[in-house]
Design a protein around this motif. Structure first.
Motif, PDB file in Angstrom:
ATOM      1  N   LYS A  47       0.860  -1.182   0.000  1.00  0.00           N
ATOM      2  CA  LYS A  47       0.000   0.000   0.000  1.00  0.00           C
ATOM      3  C   LYS A  47       0.891   1.224   0.000  1.00  0.00           C
ATOM      4  O   LYS A  47       1.984   1.217   0.575  1.00  0.00           O
ATOM      5  CB  LYS A  47      -0.885  -0.023   1.253  1.00  0.00           C
ATOM      6  N   SER A  48       0.427   2.289  -0.646  1.00  0.00           N
ATOM      7  CA  SER A  48       1.156   3.558  -0.613  1.00  0.00           C
ATOM      8  C   SER A  48       0.170   4.695  -0.391  1.00  0.00           C
ATOM      9  O   SER A  48      -1.014   4.581  -0.733  1.00  0.00           O
ATOM     10  CB  SER A  48       1.944   3.765  -1.901  1.00  0.00           C
ATOM     11  N   ARG A  53       2.174  16.832  -2.615  1.00  0.00           N
ATOM     12  CA  ARG A  53       2.236  16.786  -4.079  1.00  0.00           C
ATOM     13  C   ARG A  53       3.276  15.817  -4.617  1.00  0.00           C
ATOM     14  O   ARG A  53       3.057  15.151  -5.621  1.00  0.00           O
ATOM     15  CB  ARG A  53       2.543  18.184  -4.627  1.00  0.00           C
ATOM     16  N   LYS A  54       4.439  15.705  -3.980  1.00  0.00           N
ATOM     17  CA  LYS A  54       5.522  14.884  -4.526  1.00  0.00           C
ATOM     18  C   LYS A  54       6.036  13.831  -3.557  1.00  0.00           C
ATOM     19  O   LYS A  54       7.057  13.217  -3.814  1.00  0.00           O
ATOM     20  CB  LYS A  54       6.687  15.773  -4.946  1.00  0.00           C
ATOM     21  N   MET A  55       5.367  13.595  -2.455  1.00  0.00           N
ATOM     22  CA  MET A  55       5.892  12.664  -1.452  1.00  0.00           C
ATOM     23  C   MET A  55       4.917  11.506  -1.224  1.00  0.00           C
ATOM     24  O   MET A  55       3.719  11.717  -1.069  1.00  0.00           O
ATOM     25  CB  MET A  55       6.145  13.394  -0.127  1.00  0.00           C
ATOM     26  N   TYR A  56       5.489  10.297  -1.236  1.00  0.00           N
ATOM     27  CA  TYR A  56       4.699   9.082  -1.007  1.00  0.00           C
ATOM     28  C   TYR A  56       5.343   8.267   0.113  1.00  0.00           C
ATOM     29  O   TYR A  56       6.567   8.153   0.193  1.00  0.00           O
ATOM     30  CB  TYR A  56       4.660   8.202  -2.252  1.00  0.00           C
ATOM     31  N   LEU A  57       4.509   7.676   0.941  1.00  0.00           N
ATOM     32  CA  LEU A  57       4.943   6.737   1.968  1.00  0.00           C
ATOM     33  C   LEU A  57       4.264   5.409   1.649  1.00  0.00           C
ATOM     34  O   LEU A  57       3.077   5.378   1.329  1.00  0.00           O
ATOM     35  CB  LEU A  57       4.526   7.208   3.370  1.00  0.00           C
ATOM     36  N   GLY A  58       5.024   4.326   1.720  1.00  0.00           N
ATOM     37  CA  GLY A  58       4.423   3.040   1.387  1.00  0.00           C
ATOM     38  C   GLY A  58       5.131   1.876   2.035  1.00  0.00           C
ATOM     39  O   GLY A  58       6.170   2.032   2.680  1.00  0.00           O
ATOM     40  N   PHE A  59       4.519   0.737   1.864  1.00  0.00           N
ATOM     41  CA  PHE A  59       5.141  -0.505   2.336  1.00  0.00           C
ATOM     42  C   PHE A  59       4.777  -1.621   1.371  1.00  0.00           C
ATOM     43  O   PHE A  59       3.785  -1.553   0.646  1.00  0.00           O
ATOM     44  CB  PHE A  59       4.723  -0.845   3.772  1.00  0.00           C
ATOM     45  N   PHE A  60       5.599  -2.646   1.376  1.00  0.00           N
ATOM     46  CA  PHE A  60       5.357  -3.846   0.597  1.00  0.00           C
ATOM     47  C   PHE A  60       5.752  -5.021   1.484  1.00  0.00           C
ATOM     48  O   PHE A  60       6.778  -4.973   2.143  1.00  0.00           O
ATOM     49  CB  PHE A  60       6.199  -3.865  -0.686  1.00  0.00           C
ATOM     50  N   LEU A 116       9.903   5.706   1.506  1.00  0.00           N
ATOM     51  CA  LEU A 116       9.460   7.095   1.428  1.00  0.00           C
ATOM     52  C   LEU A 116      10.028   7.677   0.133  1.00  0.00           C
ATOM     53  O   LEU A 116      11.260   7.741  -0.037  1.00  0.00           O
ATOM     54  CB  LEU A 116       9.955   7.894   2.633  1.00  0.00           C
ATOM     55  N   ASN A 117       9.182   8.035  -0.787  1.00  0.00           N
ATOM     56  CA  ASN A 117       9.602   8.689  -2.042  1.00  0.00           C
ATOM     57  C   ASN A 117       9.385  10.181  -1.920  1.00  0.00           C
ATOM     58  O   ASN A 117       8.301  10.617  -1.532  1.00  0.00           O
ATOM     59  CB  ASN A 117       8.779   8.164  -3.224  1.00  0.00           C
ATOM     60  N   PHE A 118      10.396  10.958  -2.258  1.00  0.00           N
ATOM     61  CA  PHE A 118      10.230  12.415  -2.229  1.00  0.00           C
ATOM     62  C   PHE A 118      10.940  13.047  -3.395  1.00  0.00           C
ATOM     63  O   PHE A 118      11.688  12.484  -4.113  1.00  0.00           O
ATOM     64  CB  PHE A 118      10.695  13.036  -0.904  1.00  0.00           C
TER      65      PHE A 118
END
Length: 118
Positions: A47-48, A53-60, A116-118
């Protein structure tokens, strides 16, 4: 060398085959083992979330072999008794001295990744 012509050759008399070979017993000794079929149950998901606007937090995450099943993946035969007479004598009592060796698959295992994507 077990499944070659060498299996039938008498090491005491090179080039000559054993004279006391029972074809049915030879077939039984050379029969290759077939492993039982098996199924594994694996769970995979992730899930993410968009934080801005440009930041995502997720796990797999994944869990493999959920039910912790023991299974054979391969193996090999011992090569110590490589002719008819030796193998026949070794297996005469039903328990070979140098039986097959097996590889087993992993039990339950898991993997978790947080990012964490930024």
């Amino acid at each position: 060398m077990l499944r070659t012509q060498h299996f039938f050759e008498n090491p005491d008399s090179p080039g000559n085959v054993f004279t006391d070979i029972d074809d049915n017993r030879a077939r039984q000794l050379l029969h290759q083992e077939k492993f039982d079929a098996f199924y594994l149950f694996n769970v995979i998901g992730g899930k993410s979330w968009k934080i801005d606007r440009k930041m995502y937090l997720g796990f797999f995450a994944s869990v493999n072999n959920v039910f912790n099943k023991t299974y054979k993946t391969g193996g090999f035969e011992q090569a110590r008794n490589t002719n008819y007479r030796e193998l026949n004598n070794d297996t005469a009592d039903g328990t070979p001295s140098f039986g097959s060796k097996y590889y087993y698959g992993y039990g339950r295992n898991y993997y978790i990744n947080v990012y964490l994507n930024f």
